[in-house]
Scaffold this active site. Structure first.
Site, PDB file in Angstrom:
ATOM      1  N   GLY A   1       0.790  -1.213   0.000  1.00 58.21           N
ATOM      2  CA  GLY A   1       0.000   0.000   0.000  1.00 58.21           C
ATOM      3  C   GLY A   1       0.825   1.267   0.000  1.00 58.21           C
TER       4      GLY A   1
ATOM      5  CG  LEU B   1      -2.569  -2.128  -3.501  1.00 53.73           C
ATOM      6  CD1 LEU B   1      -2.297  -1.426  -4.822  1.00 53.73           C
ATOM      7  CD2 LEU B   1      -3.155  -1.165  -2.476  1.00 53.73           C
ATOM      8  CG  ASP B   2       1.269  -2.699  -3.576  1.00 52.45           C
ATOM      9  OD1 ASP B   2       1.476  -2.364  -4.753  1.00 52.45           O
ATOM     10  OD2 ASP B   2       1.082  -1.882  -2.657  1.00 52.45           O
ATOM     11  CG  ASP B   3      -0.845 -10.517  -2.836  1.00 53.77           C
ATOM     12  OD1 ASP B   3       0.290 -10.821  -2.412  1.00 53.77           O
ATOM     13  OD2 ASP B   3      -1.834 -11.260  -2.721  1.00 53.77           O
TER      14      ASP B   3
END
Length: 301
Positions: free
Chosen positions: A218, A244-246
């Protein structure tokens, strides 16, 4: 006594390769079939990588073959290889790529320019395997940087309201898709791609996140790291997904810090990791060295 003739010396034409990538259910005889196929066309393999994942039971390989050694065109190879791939099991994925065809990218940016400067510089030095078709920014700050390198710059402002932001993303998508790029690079774009664009650009949208994921996902990861008192900060190059960001991780690196560094110090220090990790991860993608399975990747580096 007879002796074998020496192998011919490499020439400039050997820089061109046909790259075969394959992912399929693991079983006996895959390597033999692939090798026989390449050999049947006179192929001279210069690089070969193999990996079997014991958890999923999948086999992965990447083979680079000298283009001038093959007796068939890329189109003919693809047509014939499709028959072999069909025998290897459901879900088999494969690709045959001619390195003579340079890949292309569109870069999405915001205000911070270190990743943009780095990629433009690498391309300008002719030591990076891509053409940059365009730079799209949600601010005007980096227009001059792109245009000084002869790259078109498009400014698409992003309003804060949801409706305006959606229209901005639609405009970005239209611009990106007009170039049909092999990679869409979020070079510190600082905007979260909506799910439909993640799906549309699946396997092509590449993000650089300024932390060693999965830590500090995040916003404001350096501030999160500061509050936790970490002694290592890092950067992660990954495919962008709806989570998100994964997304599947392509490349990572870390830099050691001490208790003395402020969040601002971390940002300054971390820029080196960010641009280097993005450059390496994007190169892996462009050279067909990445194969994704689930949320993991195989990197034939």
């Amino acid at each position: 006594m007879s002796t074998a003739s020496p192998a011919p010396a490499p020439t400039a034409t050997t820089d061109r390769h046909i790259v075969f990538t394959l992912g399929c259910p693991d079983t006996t005889g895959i390597v033999a079939k692939l090798s026989a196929f390449i050999a049947s066309h006179g192929g001279w393999i210069t690089e070969a990588g193999y990996f079997t994942d014991p958890d999923s039971g999948w086999f992965f390989t990447r083979q680079a073959v000298r283009a001038e050694s093959l007796d068939a065109s890329v189109e003919e190879l693809r047509e014939q290889f499709a028959e072999l791939a069909a025998e290897l099991g459901e879900g088999t994925r494969w690709r045959i790529w001619d390195t003579a065809r340079r890949k292309s990218a569109v870069l999405l940016v915001s205000k911070e320019g270190h990743c943009l400067h780095d990629l433009l510089g690498r391309v300008a030095q002719n030591d990076y395997p891509m053409d940059i078709k365009a730079v799209i920014g949600n601010h005007e700050d980096l227009r001059e940087v792109a245009e000084n390198h002869g790259v078109p710059f498009f400014h698409v402002p992003f309003p804060k309201d949801a409706v305006g932001k959606r229209k901005a993303f639609d405009e970005v998508a239209q611009l990106v898709n007009s170039y049909e790029p092999d990679a869409i690079v979020l070079a510190r774009f600082m905007q979260i791609l909506p799910p439909d664009l993640c799906e549309m650009w699946s396997g092509r949208a590449i993000n650089i996140h300024h932390s060693f994921l999965p830590s500090f996902m995040g916003a404001r990861p350096y501030h999160q790291a500061y509050k936790r008192g970490v002694k290592l900060i890092g950067a992660t190059c990954h495919y962008a997904t709806q989570d998100l960001d994964d997304g599947p991780i392509i490349e990572q690196d870390v830099i050691r810090i001490t208790h003395k560094e402020t969040p601002e110090d971390m940002q300054r220090i971390g820029r080196d990791a960010e641009k280097n990790v993005l450059a390496r991860g994007l190169r892996f993608h462009l050279e067909d060295r990445v194969q994704v399975y689930g949320n993991r990747t195989v990197i034939f580096d």
